[in-house]
Design a protein around this motif. Structure first.
Motif, PDB file in Angstrom:
ATOM      1  N   LEU A 320       0.815  -1.020  -0.105  1.00  0.00           N
ATOM      2  CA  LEU A 320      -0.137  -0.041   0.018  1.00  0.00           C
ATOM      3  C   LEU A 320       0.925   1.185   0.013  1.00  0.00           C
ATOM      4  CD1 LEU A 320      -2.765  -1.037   2.589  1.00  0.00           C
ATOM      5  CD2 LEU A 320      -3.039  -0.729  -0.090  1.00  0.00           C
ATOM      6  N   ASP A 321       2.034   1.284   0.826  1.00  0.00           N
ATOM      7  CA  ASP A 321       2.868   2.384   0.842  1.00  0.00           C
ATOM      8  C   ASP A 321       3.339   2.749  -0.575  1.00  0.00           C
ATOM      9  OD1 ASP A 321       2.458   2.698   3.567  1.00  0.00           O
ATOM     10  OD2 ASP A 321       4.172   1.820   4.217  1.00  0.00           O
ATOM     11  N   ARG A 322       3.999   1.532  -1.126  1.00  0.00           N
ATOM     12  CA  ARG A 322       4.692   1.702  -2.656  1.00  0.00           C
ATOM     13  C   ARG A 322       3.596   2.191  -3.445  1.00  0.00           C
ATOM     14  NH1 ARG A 322       9.329  -1.257  -3.715  1.00  0.00           N
ATOM     15  NH2 ARG A 322       8.571  -1.306  -5.890  1.00  0.00           N
ATOM     16  N   ASP A 340       6.629   7.329   8.398  1.00  0.00           N
ATOM     17  CA  ASP A 340       6.909   6.508   9.820  1.00  0.00           C
ATOM     18  C   ASP A 340       7.880   5.523   9.220  1.00  0.00           C
ATOM     19  OD1 ASP A 340       5.686   4.071   8.422  1.00  0.00           O
ATOM     20  OD2 ASP A 340       3.919   4.727   8.996  1.00  0.00           O
ATOM     21  N   LEU A 341       8.342   4.797  10.156  1.00  0.00           N
ATOM     22  CA  LEU A 341       9.719   4.178   9.655  1.00  0.00           C
ATOM     23  C   LEU A 341       9.509   3.356   8.640  1.00  0.00           C
ATOM     24  CD1 LEU A 341      11.687   3.478  12.978  1.00  0.00           C
ATOM     25  CD2 LEU A 341      12.540   4.631  11.015  1.00  0.00           C
ATOM     26  N   SER A 342       8.024   2.677   8.656  1.00  0.00           N
ATOM     27  CA  SER A 342       7.976   1.533   7.491  1.00  0.00           C
ATOM     28  C   SER A 342       7.772   2.141   6.333  1.00  0.00           C
ATOM     29  CB  SER A 342       6.568   0.972   8.063  1.00  0.00           C
ATOM     30  OG  SER A 342       5.611   1.793   7.899  1.00  0.00           O
ATOM     31  N   ASN A 343       7.489   3.529   6.003  1.00  0.00           N
ATOM     32  CA  ASN A 343       7.246   3.916   4.580  1.00  0.00           C
ATOM     33  C   ASN A 343       8.376   4.913   4.459  1.00  0.00           C
ATOM     34  OD1 ASN A 343       6.915   6.162   5.912  1.00  0.00           O
ATOM     35  ND2 ASN A 343       4.752   6.592   5.191  1.00  0.00           N
ATOM     36  N   GLN A 344       9.394   4.922   5.344  1.00  0.00           N
ATOM     37  CA  GLN A 344      10.353   5.954   5.149  1.00  0.00           C
ATOM     38  C   GLN A 344      11.221   5.531   3.946  1.00  0.00           C
ATOM     39  OE1 GLN A 344      12.194   8.463   6.151  1.00  0.00           O
ATOM     40  NE2 GLN A 344      14.109   8.046   4.878  1.00  0.00           N
ATOM     41  N   VAL A 345      11.502   4.266   3.501  1.00  0.00           N
ATOM     42  CA  VAL A 345      12.300   4.104   2.090  1.00  0.00           C
ATOM     43  C   VAL A 345      11.652   4.543   0.952  1.00  0.00           C
ATOM     44  CG1 VAL A 345      11.636   1.841   1.877  1.00  0.00           C
ATOM     45  CG2 VAL A 345      13.726   2.133   1.144  1.00  0.00           C
ATOM     46  N   VAL A 425      16.848  10.162  10.844  1.00  0.00           N
ATOM     47  CA  VAL A 425      16.521   8.470  10.629  1.00  0.00           C
ATOM     48  C   VAL A 425      17.492   7.621  10.483  1.00  0.00           C
ATOM     49  CG1 VAL A 425      15.039   7.417   8.929  1.00  0.00           C
ATOM     50  CG2 VAL A 425      14.506   9.660   9.503  1.00  0.00           C
ATOM     51  N   ASP A 426      18.367   8.097   9.655  1.00  0.00           N
ATOM     52  CA  ASP A 426      19.981   7.346   9.415  1.00  0.00           C
ATOM     53  C   ASP A 426      21.052   8.123   8.885  1.00  0.00           C
ATOM     54  OD1 ASP A 426      19.158   7.672   6.570  1.00  0.00           O
ATOM     55  OD2 ASP A 426      18.233   5.849   6.413  1.00  0.00           O
ATOM     56  N   ASP A 427      21.889   7.719   8.274  1.00  0.00           N
ATOM     57  CA  ASP A 427      23.044   8.533   7.909  1.00  0.00           C
ATOM     58  C   ASP A 427      22.634   9.419   6.812  1.00  0.00           C
ATOM     59  OD1 ASP A 427      24.582   7.593   9.733  1.00  0.00           O
ATOM     60  OD2 ASP A 427      25.578   6.224   8.465  1.00  0.00           O
ATOM     61  N   ASP A 428      21.668   9.070   6.121  1.00  0.00           N
ATOM     62  CA  ASP A 428      21.286   9.893   4.764  1.00  0.00           C
ATOM     63  C   ASP A 428      19.807  10.566   4.753  1.00  0.00           C
ATOM     64  OD1 ASP A 428      23.671   9.099   3.403  1.00  0.00           O
ATOM     65  OD2 ASP A 428      22.951   7.017   3.345  1.00  0.00           O
ATOM     66  N   ASP A 429      19.143  10.420   5.926  1.00  0.00           N
ATOM     67  CA  ASP A 429      17.798  10.894   5.878  1.00  0.00           C
ATOM     68  C   ASP A 429      17.504  11.474   7.293  1.00  0.00           C
ATOM     69  OD1 ASP A 429      16.325  10.020   3.032  1.00  0.00           O
ATOM     70  OD2 ASP A 429      17.476   8.379   3.959  1.00  0.00           O
ATOM     71  N   PHE A 430      17.028  12.989   7.070  1.00  0.00           N
ATOM     72  CA  PHE A 430      16.704  13.544   8.389  1.00  0.00           C
ATOM     73  C   PHE A 430      15.492  14.152   8.276  1.00  0.00           C
ATOM     74  CE2 PHE A 430      21.064  13.373   7.201  1.00  0.00           C
ATOM     75  CZ  PHE A 430      21.509  12.939   8.408  1.00  0.00           C
ATOM     76  N   LEU A 431      14.652  14.490   9.439  1.00  0.00           N
ATOM     77  CA  LEU A 431      13.384  15.251   9.368  1.00  0.00           C
ATOM     78  C   LEU A 431      13.778  16.605  10.260  1.00  0.00           C
ATOM     79  CD1 LEU A 431      10.970  12.209  10.397  1.00  0.00           C
ATOM     80  CD2 LEU A 431      11.069  13.621   8.332  1.00  0.00           C
ATOM     81  N   TYR A 432      13.286  17.601   9.571  1.00  0.00           N
ATOM     82  CA  TYR A 432      13.465  18.946  10.161  1.00  0.00           C
ATOM     83  C   TYR A 432      12.182  19.643  10.208  1.00  0.00           C
ATOM     84  CZ  TYR A 432      18.340  18.583   9.017  1.00  0.00           C
ATOM     85  OH  TYR A 432      20.093  18.386   8.973  1.00  0.00           O
ATOM     86  N   ARG A 433      12.057  20.660  10.992  1.00  0.00           N
ATOM     87  CA  ARG A 433      11.048  21.869  11.189  1.00  0.00           C
ATOM     88  C   ARG A 433      11.421  23.069  10.640  1.00  0.00           C
ATOM     89  NH1 ARG A 433       8.485  25.570  15.057  1.00  0.00           N
ATOM     90  NH2 ARG A 433       6.562  25.920  14.509  1.00  0.00           N
TER      91      ARG A 433
END
Length: 557
Positions: A320-322, A340-345, A425-433
């Motif tokens: 569903l996410d894809r 969320d972590l499950s659809n992050q990729v 999130v990891d070395d390559d993805d970040f969340l900002y406000r």
């Protein structure tokens, strides 16, 4: 279609086409093309394309998820086109597009598309080092670039499953026992089932797997099922003429209108133990006479099948996410996708792919230029995009490191009043406000920032930005929650110490006021901002070589 200088139409040298009239011998009980036959044709066409580039035998390593949009009837023509999107060291990605043609109405429609990974092999054994593939058209450049991002998704799939399986699910009380759907079948691999390398033809294995999966699905509700989609095929080992292939299938779980069937293929010869050859998960529907999906009974897992039952729920969420994030057209991707972590990729893939596709457009118009800082615009389908581009005296990797940290952007961009890191999130993805100065009401944005170093020499560094919804950070009183469609940087190494920096933004209504006067020629604030960016980069240029520990300079540690 691009053309050579001599006026001839350009054709990708790895492209292979196959056309086939669907005969009764290719059809199922509904006089529709058997998916097993289609998989064989797709695999052989893709293999020929891979071998055209490699110049040596190739074998199927995996086939990404396939979603079947239409069925194909007897008498219609199936057209398959395959070409290599990108060659890595010893493997290559092959894109496959399947369409259907009705000879009587002269209508055409797409059936499915797929991406397969092939590995080149010497006839004496061992893998072959592949030569790079040079994209020649805009479409090829986009696919070449996105191949690296798709490869990244394949590698993290198992991690997503692990995260989702931490959630326990309650089983239905009144349900059909899963054991009732179990199917096991044995096939003897004959020379007619082998490819030109005397290995079992990958497409034949996929066809046999589809057959037992269809039987398992039909046993759940005593009806003929329709195959809707296939999760990734992953070939774990070879099979040869003389092998006995044991094919096993069972319904793992049933949802409202669909069911997942797990199927595996194992091989043996003589007294040797079974070898795991392949696994896949297939989603089926039962349709009524009007073609609408029917309600399905629930499934009760066998005692040893509870893990498969729970994994099927996790995979259903991934599908569903894809579909929600990736499969729809770029202009149809909803901005308010909850992160969320499950659809992050998938959000990350969408983020990077959107920026790469925007950067690859070749119809940018130069709007204005000042001291070699250029402002370009692109207007398509009532969407306005802009690009600001210049060269800077700084190594590309260093510029990438400095611009990756959005919290530093307040030092040079007046449109960033505040920026806080919400989550690494990891070395390559970040969340900002991000909070922007007031043009009317003060605005804030929740941004997913995805950074990507080059996969090969000649590739740019990429920093992609897009809006997401974060349940922990809902819109707050006093702030207008803005949304970023697609934005970010592409940083290309011109020489050891010179970088070409391009900033892109697909202007949303919330972003447009910050650039509209520049586009109209009433100001040149873009020039001042890029000058400030250049000053920031020079002040933080540093003379040391870039090593992994230098990420701490940008606040990522």
């Amino acid at each position: 279609m691009s053309r050579h200088q001599n006026g001839e139409e350009y054709r990708n040298p790895t492209e292979v086409k196959k056309s086939q009239i669907v005969m009764p011998c290719h059809a199922n009980h509904r006089q529709e093309l058997s998916v097993g036959e289609l998989l064989k044709w797709m695999d052989s066409t893709a293999c020929l394309s891979a071998e055209r580039h490699a110049g040596c035998p190739c074998v199927t390593a995996s086939v990404d998820d396939i979603h079947f949009e239409h069925t194909i009837g007897v008498g219609q023509v199936i057209n398959i086109k395959a070409k290599v999107n990108r060659a890595f060291n010893t493997s290559m990605e092959v894109g496959i597009v399947v369409s259907c043609e009705d000879l009587f109405s002269d209508s055409h429609w797409r059936v499915c598309q797929a991406v397969a990974t092939f590995v080149s092999q010497r006839t004496t054994g061992g893998k072959v080092q592949l030569r790079p593939l040079v994209p020649c058209t805009q479409a090829e450049q986009v696919e070449h670039s996105l191949a690296a991002e798709r490869r990244r998704m394949r590698l993290v799939h198992s991690d997503i499953m692990k995260d989702l399986l931490t959630n326990k699910v309650q089983e239905a009380e009144k349900a059909v026992p899963a054991e009732r759907t179990r199917v096991e079948s044995v096939e003897l691999v004959l020379p007619t089932h082998a490819n030109h390398q005397v290995n079992t033809f990958g497409g034949q294995i996929m066809a046999w797997m589809e057959n037992v999966a269809t039987i398992a699905a039909s046993r759940l509700c005593n009806a003929h099922p329709t195959l809707q989609s296939i999760d990734m095929f992953h070939f774990r080992g070879p099979s040869h003429v003389g092998d006995r292939l044991v094919l096993k299938a069972i319904v793992n779980n049933a949802f409202k209108n669909s069911m997942e069937v797990g199927v595996c293929a194992e091989a043996y010869q003589g007294e040797e133990p079974l070898r795991h050859i392949n696994s896949a998960f297939m989603t089926f529907e039962i349709r009524d006479r009007e073609g609408k999906p029917c309600m399905l009974p629930r499934i009760r897992p066998e005692p040893l099948g509870r893990r498969r039952y729970q994994e099927a729920i996790a995979r259903n969420k991934i599908r569903l996410d894809r579909k929600y994030i990736i499969s729809c057209k770029q202009t149809e991707v909803p901005l308010s996708v909850p992160w969320d972590l499950s659809n992050q990729v998938y959000l990350s893939y969408n983020n990077v792919s959107a920026l790469k596709m925007l950067a690859a457009r070749n119809n940018w118009l130069l709007n204005s230029e000042k001291n070699k800082v250029s402002l370009y615009t692109l207007e398509e389908k009532q969407v306005l995009s802009f690009k600001v581009e210049t060269e800077v005296d700084i190594p590309a990797e260093r510029a990438f490191m400095l611009l990756s940290d959005l919290s530093k952007r307040v030092e040079w961009d007046p449109n960033y009043e505040r920026c806080e890191l919400i989550l690494r999130v990891d070395d390559d993805d970040f969340l900002y406000r991000v909070v922007t100065p007031s043009i009317g009401k003060v605005q804030d944005f929740i941004l997913l920032a995805s950074r990507r170093p080059p996969c090969d020499s000649g590739d740019p560094y990429v920093i992609a930005l897009r809006s997401v919804t974060l349940p922990t950070h809902p819109p707050t009183e006093g702030y207008n929650r803005g949304e970023v469609l697609c934005a970010g940087f592409s940083i290309l190494e011109v020489s050891k110490n010179i970088s070409k920096i391009s900033y892109f933004n697909q202007a949303s209504p919330e972003v447009l006021p910050y650039i509209s006067t520049d586009i109209a020629g009433l100001s040149s604030s873009f020039y001042g901002i890029f000058c400030a960016c250049n000053t920031f980069l020079q002040e933080n240029r540093g003379d040391h070589a870039s090593t992994p520990h230098t990420w701490k300079v940008c606040g990522f540690e």
